[in-house]
Design an enzyme around this catalytic site. Structure first.
Site, short mmCIF file in Angstrom:
data_model
loop_
_atom_site.label_atom_id
_atom_site.label_comp_id
_atom_site.label_asym_id
_atom_site.label_seq_id
_atom_site.Cartn_x
_atom_site.Cartn_y
_atom_site.Cartn_z
N ASP A 105 21.78 23.40 -26.27
CA ASP A 105 23.07 23.92 -25.81
C ASP A 105 23.39 25.30 -26.37
O ASP A 105 22.93 25.69 -27.44
CB ASP A 105 24.20 22.94 -26.14
CG ASP A 105 24.23 22.53 -27.61
OD1 ASP A 105 23.16 22.48 -28.24
OD2 ASP A 105 25.33 22.24 -28.12
N GLU B 95 24.47 19.76 -29.55
CA GLU B 95 24.46 19.86 -31.02
C GLU B 95 25.68 20.62 -31.51
O GLU B 95 26.24 20.29 -32.56
CB GLU B 95 23.18 20.56 -31.49
CG GLU B 95 22.99 20.55 -33.01
CD GLU B 95 23.81 21.60 -33.75
OE1 GLU B 95 24.22 21.34 -34.89
OE2 GLU B 95 24.04 22.69 -33.18
#
Length: 391
Positions: free
Chosen positions: A80, A139
């Protein structure tokens, strides 16, 4: 311990590795929105013939089945991006999407893990065991690893290994020390309620601007006066929302912050002290207080045996000078959730190079990496899997 064919294979795909990272960098997706990235990873793995399954709502778990029986080691790469405006617009691979950027290096992690998977898959007949590949979402919001664990990412896994690109370390270096690496990272919100009124009549009110200010000024003594000086801890106030208008006494105040530490007892202590300070400050001024404390990531504590294995691999693969001792950081990492299921370690791969302007802090709009670090990270992934399964 070092497999020379793996080293040669990583170098063979160096240009592809760089191209993969640049494509991912130019097309960032935020946490839980990594749909295109997930599709891209699946397509790449599919072309390699590596079995995989999609996770919900995004993410990929894949497995390289070795030709010989043995254990299973997991390699994790997060995917991400962040809601950060890219300030490197001169780069040909700068983010295409305003307000979104790979400002932490997750694009590099994904690319490195893909190439490591490619090289390992070409040598799977010689692998004594299996390699689990974890392309993890979310994350940055500390939710992806928990979701992955629930969806079986580390079921039947004997060891787990992760990497983070690190701009504060020189390119070509790797740090993986036993013990604390990343701190636990919690969030808190304190809501004070007083009595609003006209700005000209403060005696008839309970001003939460005063209450909130007093709390902010006093709360740092939790760390400086109630915690052992040998125990690292941070309490940071990051946001204050007080009042509605220049001539109105504030009835409500909301303060938000974060707590970082390594020791579970210190963590418990800070939470209880935040409640105590909030209650006492509110009582002093005649207000009320409500604390909301959210436990985020656990501290990343590297397993000693796993860290030693990583250090030996770094020494043999990249030379003695490549070993670096980076001090534990108060930053958070949800990789810690995997340690609830299997031992392992988390390594930092240096990407800082002043000549290439890649020493900017993570999460900054000018963050970038020295792409020479990509081959180090990709080989470290692959060599760790090989080394663990063959030890």
């Amino acid at each position: 311990m070092i497999n020379e064919t793996i080293k040669k294979g990583i170098l063979q795909y160096r240009e592809e590795l760089t191209a993969l990272r640049r494509k991912l960098h130019s097309e960032p997706e935020l946490s839980w929105e990594e749909y295109n990235t997930t599709n891209f990873v699946c397509d790449y793995l599919g072309q390699l013939g590596i079995s995989y399954r999609r996770t919900e709502p995004t993410g990929v778990i894949a497995t390289i089945h070795g030709g010989k029986p043995g254990k299973t080691v997991a390699l994790r790469g997060d995917m991400d991006a962040l809601s950060v405006e890219e300030l490197n617009q001169a780069l040909p691979y700068a983010s295409k999407y305003p307000g979104k950027m790979h400002a932490c290096g997750h694009d590099a992690h994904t690319a490195m893990l893909l190439i490591a998977a490619k090289v390992l898959n070409e040598r799977k007949a010689d692998l004594p065991g299996n390699v689990r590949l974890l392309f993890q979402p979310a994350e940055e919001v500390a939710e992806g690893a928990k979701a992955f664990v629930k969806q079986g990412a580390v079921d039947d896994v004997d060891n787990v290994f992760g990497i983070h690109i690190w701009s504060q370390m020189p390119t070509g270096t790797v740090s993986c020390t036993a013990g604390p690496s990343f701190a636990s990272a919690d969030l808190f919100k304190v809501t004070f309620k007083g009595k609003g009124g006209h700005g000209a009549l403060p005696h008839a009110c309970v001003d939460t601007a005063i209450v909130a200010s007093s709390f902010v000024m006093n709360v740092q003594s939790i760390v400086s006066r109630t915690i052992d000086t040998q125990q690292p801890a941070v309490v940071t106030i990051g946001k204050m929302d007080v009042g509605t208008r220049f001539n109105v006494i504030a009835e409500n105040a909301v303060i938000e912050g974060t707590v970082r530490c390594f020791d579970p007892e210190v963590r418990d202590h800070i939470e209880s002290q935040l409640q105590h300070y909030a209650d006492q400050v509110a009582a002093l001024y005649g207000a009320t207080a409500k604390l909301e404390y959210t436990r985020g990531t656990q501290a990343v504590i590297n397993d000693e045996e796993s860290a030693k294995l990583a250090q030996n691999i770094v020494h043999e693969a990249f030379g003695e000078n490549a070993l670096y001792h980076e001090k534990p950081t108060m930053g958070g990492e949800d990789f810690s959730d995997y340690f609830k299921k299997a031992p392992g370690c988390f390594a930092l791969v240096g990407s800082g190079n002043p000549e290439k302007d890649t020493e900017w802090a993570h999460h900054h709009g000018k963050f970038n990496i020295d792409e020479d670090a990509l081959v180090v990270g990709a080989e470290l992934y692959a060599q760790y899997a090989w080394g663990y399964l063959n030890k």
